[in-house]
Scaffold this motif. Structure first.
Motif, mmCIF file in Angstrom:
data_model
loop_
_atom_site.group_PDB
_atom_site.id
_atom_site.type_symbol
_atom_site.label_atom_id
_atom_site.label_comp_id
_atom_site.label_asym_id
_atom_site.label_seq_id
_atom_site.Cartn_x
_atom_site.Cartn_y
_atom_site.Cartn_z
ATOM 1 N N LEU A 1 71.656 5.919 -11.214
ATOM 2 C CA LEU A 1 71.719 6.712 -10.031
ATOM 3 C C LEU A 1 71.878 8.261 -10.288
ATOM 4 N N LEU A 2 70.773 8.761 -9.792
ATOM 5 C CA LEU A 2 70.542 10.198 -10.089
ATOM 6 C C LEU A 2 70.867 11.171 -8.952
ATOM 7 N N PRO A 3 71.861 12.132 -8.873
ATOM 8 C CA PRO A 3 71.964 12.986 -7.649
ATOM 9 C C PRO A 3 71.083 14.096 -7.499
ATOM 10 N N VAL A 4 70.203 13.933 -6.599
ATOM 11 C CA VAL A 4 69.068 14.778 -6.749
ATOM 12 C C VAL A 4 69.441 15.881 -5.573
ATOM 13 N N LEU A 5 69.530 17.369 -6.155
ATOM 14 C CA LEU A 5 70.012 18.286 -5.188
ATOM 15 C C LEU A 5 68.770 18.943 -4.313
ATOM 16 N N PHE B 1 73.094 16.831 -1.623
ATOM 17 C CA PHE B 1 72.785 15.878 -2.722
ATOM 18 C C PHE B 1 72.145 14.594 -2.155
ATOM 19 N N VAL B 2 71.051 13.830 -2.784
ATOM 20 C CA VAL B 2 70.738 12.560 -2.585
ATOM 21 C C VAL B 2 70.921 11.772 -3.635
ATOM 22 N N PRO B 3 71.732 10.500 -3.439
ATOM 23 C CA PRO B 3 71.974 9.642 -4.629
ATOM 24 C C PRO B 3 70.735 8.653 -4.712
#
Length: 392
Positions: free
Chosen positions: A230-234, A197-199
């Motif tokens: 702050l979005l966690p991008v999978l 994941f990318v924060p």
């Protein structure tokens, strides 16, 4: 003190987001399942550490930092509606497997769904949320050409960074799974499925969470208010390899996907002037991803199995880390032809040859390209069988 408390509360909101928690659960479950299957198949875990969990938590930190600075400094807002739909889309695609859990698919699909809602003039009629809370589709007025352009540029950044990670890391620590072909031939194949994941710090127009939490940071630019989220991008991928070397298969796939990124970059630039270029870019991203995966599948339809039984010698299908085999630079796909000057035909031949000299090992190895090389190393006198290779 209050600032520290606010930061901790913001981090708490990040870590309790469904997309992060479900991704974390999938990473843990994958590592547990892999270790259990290795022990059943090979009587020992090839990779004892739960590297899937480590990769999930660490691979995207640098990308998230750079991306967040880029978004914050340039200012590319994304609506809260888009974030909510993204989390739903990401969870649905993740449940179906790793194959499509990538911004290449999730970001365009999310944007197309939001554009469809705007086109159909669907408005929120929710009354179940308390007053002052964010209402779904409250920011539908922000769904326009600028949103399309912003999504494209963020997607291209994430894809460029992810392709670098995939090319460098995706062929590390691969577990072979054995199966039989229709002709009864035993072969090994590898499922390559990096996942992390990318924060990403997103700029959101309006108060958004500021209406719910009075401590949430809100700033003004002109007459418009903005806030951060702050979005966690999978990010993930899944391909199966059995006729190519994993490194070569990944290199070809990355090359195909890089072409998609370059073409979409031109359309993203064009979307600054016309929304039609942006719409074509949204369609090209997932379409290009499907084509790249299909081309990989076509390459894998070759019936010349690279990881099948060797004609003379024993085939290496995995190398355990921190073992003499790794020190001797034995690689996946190599065929060990001689061990301690004894010709090999079966796995039993290999271990019998090892037992002739319990403190030293001398190998003649044939690489996938057919070239022969010699390698040797010392062994532990009390465990000569712990050389660290997994043979077909």
């Amino acid at each position: 003190m209050q600032l520290i408390i606010n930061l901790l509360l913001a981090l708490l909101i990040f870590f309790i987001q469904p997309v992060f928690l479900i991704g974390l659960s999938v990473a843990i479950a994958t590592s547990y399942k892999r270790i259990k299957k290795e022990r059943v198949s090979y009587r020992v875990a090839i990779y004892k550490e739960r590297y899937e969990l480590k990769n999930y938590l660490l691979f995207g930190l640098m990308t998230g930092l750079i991306g967040s600075l880029f978004i914050g400094l340039i200012g590319v807002p994304i609506t809260m509606d888009w974030i909510i739909i993204y989390e739903i889309v990401a969870i649905v695609l993740l449940i179906s497997g790793y194959r499509f859990i990538s911004p290449l698919f999730t970001f365009p699909l999310t944007t197309i769904v939001l554009l469809g809602i705007k086109l159909l003039s669907i408005e929120s009629s929710s009354t179940f949320l308390p007053g002052g809370w964010y209402q779904p589709l409250e920011q539908i007025k922000w769904v326009n050409a600028h949103l399309v352009t912003n999504v494209l540029f963020i997607t291209l950044f994430l894809m460029s960074a992810s392709l670098i990670v995939i090319k460098k890391q995706a062929d590390k620590k691969l577990t072979p799974w054995c199966l039989q072909t229709k002709r009864g031939k035993k072969i090994a194949r590898y499922q390559i499925k990096p996942f992390w994941f990318v924060p990403l710090l997103i700029v959101i127009p309006g108060e958004s969470f500021g209406a719910l939490f009075d401590w949430w940071p809100v700033f003004e630019l002109g007459n418009q208010q903005y806030s951060f989220f702050l979005l966690p991008v999978l990010i993930g991928m899944r391909i199966t390899v059995h006729t190519q070397l994993p490194k070569e298969a990944i290199s070809l796939l990355v090359k195909n996907l890089s072409l998609v990124v370059v073409l979409t970059s031109l359309l993203a630039i064009g979307s600054i002037w016309t929304v039609y270029a942006g719409l074509v870019g949204l369609i090209l991203l997932p379409l290009g991803g499907f084509v790249a995966l299909y081309r990989h599948r076509c390459r894998e339809k070759n019936w010349t199995f690279l990881f099948g039984a060797a004609n003379g010698g024993v085939k290496v299908i995995a190398v355990r880390p921190g073992t003499p085999a790794e020190k001797m630079e034995i690689l996946v796909g190599d065929t060990i032809v001689f061990c301690n000057n004894q010709k090999l035909e079966t796995e039993d031949d290999f271990y019998q040859a090892l037992s002739k000299n319990s403190v030293y090992c001398h190998l003649k190895v044939k690489g996938p390209d057919g070239e022969l090389r010699l390698t040797e190393t010392a062994l532990y006198a009390d465990s000569p069988h712990e050389i660290g290779v997994v043979l077909l």
